[in-house]
Design an enzyme around this catalytic site. Structure first.
Site, mmCIF file in Angstrom:
data_model
loop_
_atom_site.group_PDB
_atom_site.id
_atom_site.type_symbol
_atom_site.label_atom_id
_atom_site.label_comp_id
_atom_site.label_asym_id
_atom_site.label_seq_id
_atom_site.Cartn_x
_atom_site.Cartn_y
_atom_site.Cartn_z
ATOM 1 N N MET A 42 0.807 -1.206 0.000
ATOM 2 C CA MET A 42 0.000 0.000 0.000
ATOM 3 C C MET A 42 0.844 1.261 0.000
ATOM 4 O O MET A 42 0.421 2.302 -0.494
ATOM 5 C CB MET A 42 -0.916 -0.007 1.226
ATOM 6 C CG MET A 42 -1.844 1.185 1.324
ATOM 7 S SD MET A 42 -2.943 0.996 2.741
ATOM 8 C CE MET A 42 -3.747 2.604 2.707
ATOM 9 N N ASP A 154 -2.570 -5.885 13.487
ATOM 10 C CA ASP A 154 -1.597 -6.457 12.542
ATOM 11 C C ASP A 154 -0.254 -6.675 13.218
ATOM 12 O O ASP A 154 0.791 -6.287 12.700
ATOM 13 C CB ASP A 154 -1.444 -5.534 11.331
ATOM 14 C CG ASP A 154 -0.746 -6.248 10.164
ATOM 15 O OD1 ASP A 154 -0.696 -7.497 10.183
ATOM 16 O OD2 ASP A 154 -0.255 -5.565 9.260
#
Length: 667
Positions: A42, A154
């Site tokens: 990303m 995460d």
């Protein structure tokens, strides 16, 4: 953010990645972008200079085009706001966030060092004390976040940075969500965010999470620190996610025998599939880690009480989920009802003669005789038969038709099949798996496992070892940097860094070589660095005017610059063999290009004319000045006033530089 965007460690302070268009840009007039130090799906992370505060920072820049997507951009902005709320020594600080003409970026603390993934590759399996010492600052950072109402979502080794001075910092709180905020599941249009190897089961099932999802991921990281392996592996992310939901994380002692029972219990508690069985947040898990660390420090090899306290409680099975009773007790109950019948009984009279009572007669009512009931013994008999039947059934279904799975670990397929056959079992070969300890072709595991119960004549699935999982470094020379990254990822390896090297014959941006070299066998996830051509090395031209021409030629030749020479010229200011002029005299050249030197022949020499002796002084002066000499007149030691030239210095016939001084001595 399922990437290694924050893998700043081990990659900072190195030579930058060549050919990056963002490098050199000035964002919002403040942040001068330097070399790229990490790249993810990303965003990419660059080293940068904050011109306003004169400090080095890390800038995460969203990939081109993603900033145009409102959902991505809003998530990126939320990352800044959420992470900026956290102020903790074990959390990577967030300084700023901005949007420079569509380039969305986040400014963070720069942490020179390496990631926990690098530490795992080098040190795992770790001792329990070392593993807990590494995990403790991670839990401290998470505990602070959980108290602030944030969930990381995460946690993985790539997001744990270890600075060169030993500080541990958790990065990438970009996936953090307020605990009260709603999340969506993938099936309902949301996005399942996180790295599959560390996803909690509830994130896989419904996409919702709380602090206990971070606890689960931390438990998986602890398992990896202790064993050097992830607890759940699969050929695809879906298989790994399925195992998170349906299989418990195996105890680390299965791979590393000898670990204390309470260490296994700690991992089991943190990674319980039922999140109600896990610690409520990282603060609780951190307290349990401290207790286990204390037990390890005192040298306790086994602590049944501590292990029992830490181990998750068995989840009771709901009644409707139990198997039906194989016996129909309803039918059996109907057999317990006795039949009713009417009997004609003889009634003795006083004379001991028998009288028969007939229907319709009206004799004196006979006195009922007591009789023993048969119902009780019948019920008892049937109950005994039922108990025996149930016992026999239970023995048969629960024990007699079962046997233990024999151990075939370490055997070849043929030997394992024969041993299972001798035990009355069938062998089925399952999907082979890699192993660091079991040689290729030998049995790695069985299902059911050795010692577990299996039906007589049942099937045991045998998993054979593929040996050590290794992948060869592919041929990368001649590829672009992006093509090299794809080729490395296709071999289950990880791209390390691109190091620029000068090359005269390989175009800029093309891979020259790799480290390790092509064909080297590496573990999955090992780093592969590439050397990328920066094109010919530029040479800053040095001006050699007025200096020795031979030294100038040697200097240029050493740098691959060809030297050509113009026509030599006389020079009154530059000595013979010196450089009168150089083209070009400054700027930049590359190997194979040339520079022109004009070498001095020294000053031009002119012969002192003869016939000057005995000539008049005026005539001699005129002749010498016409040849470019400077004339001086002096009286000789024998001067008698005649005014004629007695001698010259230099003498007639001498070769002297043009413009030299000629002295006339008169008599």
């Amino acid at each position: 953010m399922q990437s290694d965007e924050h893998a700043q460690a081990g990659q900072q302070g190195q030579q930058g990645v060549v050919g990056d268009p963002i490098e050199g840009r000035l964002l919002e007039g403040r942040y001068r972008i330097g070399p790229r130090i990490a790249r993810g799906g990303m965003a990419s992370v660059h080293e940068a200079t904050d011109l306003r505060l004169d400090r080095t920072v890390a800038v995460k820049i969203m990939h081109p085009g993603l900033g145009d997507d409102d959902d991505f951009a809003q998530r990126f902005v939320r990352e800044a706001r959420a992470a900026a709320r956290l102020s903790h020594p074990n959390v990577v600080g967030v300084f700023d966030q901005g949007d420079d003409d569509g380039t969305v970026f986040l400014v963070m603390e720069l942490v020179p060092g390496h990631t926990l993934r690098d530490t795992i590759r080098k040190e795992a399996p770790m001792t329990p004390a070392r593993a807990l010492a590494v995990l403790e600052p991670v839990l401290s950072a998470l505990a602070h976040a959980h108290r602030s109402g944030l969930v990381h979502r995460d946690i993985k080794p790539e997001n744990v940075l270890i600075a060169d001075d030993g500080r541990v910092k958790v990065a990438d709180f970009g996936l953090a969500k307020a605990v009260s905020a709603d999340t969506q599941h993938t099936a309902t249009g949301g996005v399942l965010i996180g790295t599959v190897s560390y996803l909690a089961p509830e994130l896989v099932v419904d996409g919702r999470s709380d602090a206990r999802a971070d606890v689960y991921a931390a438990g998986v990281v602890l398992h990896e620190l202790l064993t050097g392996q992830k607890p759940h592996e699969g050929e695809s992310p879906i298989q790994v996610a399925y195992k998170h939901v349906h299989e418990d994380v195996p105890p680390p002692s299965r791979l590393v025998p000898g670990l204390p029972d309470y260490v296994d219990a700690l991992v089991a508690r943190a990674t319980a599939r039922d999140r109600d069985q896990r610690p409520a947040d990282a603060s609780v898990l951190l307290h349990q880690v401290h207790r286990v660390s204390q037990a390890l420090a005192t040298g306790v090899a086994s602590d049944a009480d501590l292990a029992e306290e830490l181990r998750p409680r068995p989840v009771p099975v709901a009644a409707e989920d139990t198997e039906p009773d194989p016996f129909d007790t309803g039918e059996l109950a109907t057999l317990l009802t006795p039949a009713q019948a009417v009997s004609r009984l003889p009634v003795p009279d006083d004379d001991h003669h028998e009288h028969t009572t007939t229907i319709g007669s009206d004799p004196e009512p006979a006195r009922p005789q007591p009789r023993r009931s048969r119902r009780g013994p019948l019920l008892l008999l049937l109950a005994l038969l039922l108990a025996v039947g149930l016992g026999v059934g239970a023995y048969w279904f629960g024990w007699a038709r079962w046997t233990q799975t024999p151990s075939v670990l370490g055997l070849k397929e043929t030997a394992a099949t024969e041993r299972l056959g001798a035990a009355g079992l069938e062998a089925s070969v399952g999907t082979p798996a890699y192993s660091e300890t079991v040689p290729k072709g030998e049995v790695l595991s069985t299902d059911p496992a050795a010692g577990d119960r299996v039906l007589d004549g049942g099937t045991v699935t045998v998993v054979l070892s593929l040996g050590k999982e290794r992948y060869q470094v592919p041929k990368l020379r001649g590829l672009t940097e992006d093509e090299a990254q794809d080729a490395i990822a296709a071999r289950n390896l990880e791209f390390g860094e691109a190091v620029g090297r000068w090359s005269d014959d390989v175009p800029e941006g093309t891979v020259l070589a790799s480290d390790p070299k092509r064909g080297t066998s590496l573990k999955p996830g090992a780093l592969v660095d590439v050397f990328v051509s920066q094109g010919p090395k530029p040479v800053d031209v040095r001006d050699w005017t007025g200096k020795d021409a031979e030294r100038a030629a040697a200097w240029f030749a050493q740098r691959g610059i060809e030297v050509t020479y113009g026509e030599e010229q006389y020079s009154d200011s530059v000595p013979e063999g010196g450089v009168i002029s150089q083209t070009p005299a400054s700027g930049t050249l590359y190997r194979g290009q040339s520079v022109e030197l004009v070498v001095s022949r020294g000053p031009e020499l002119v012969e002192v004319p003869g016939g000057l002796v005995a000539s008049g002084v005026d005539a001699a002066r005129q002749q010498l000045e016409s040849l470019g000499f400077v004339v001086e007149v002096e009286n000789s030691s024998s001067y008698i006033g005649l005014g004629y030239v007695f001698r010259t210095d230099p003498r007639s016939g001498s070769m002297v530089a043009k413009g030299s001084t000629i002295t006339l001595y008169l008599i």
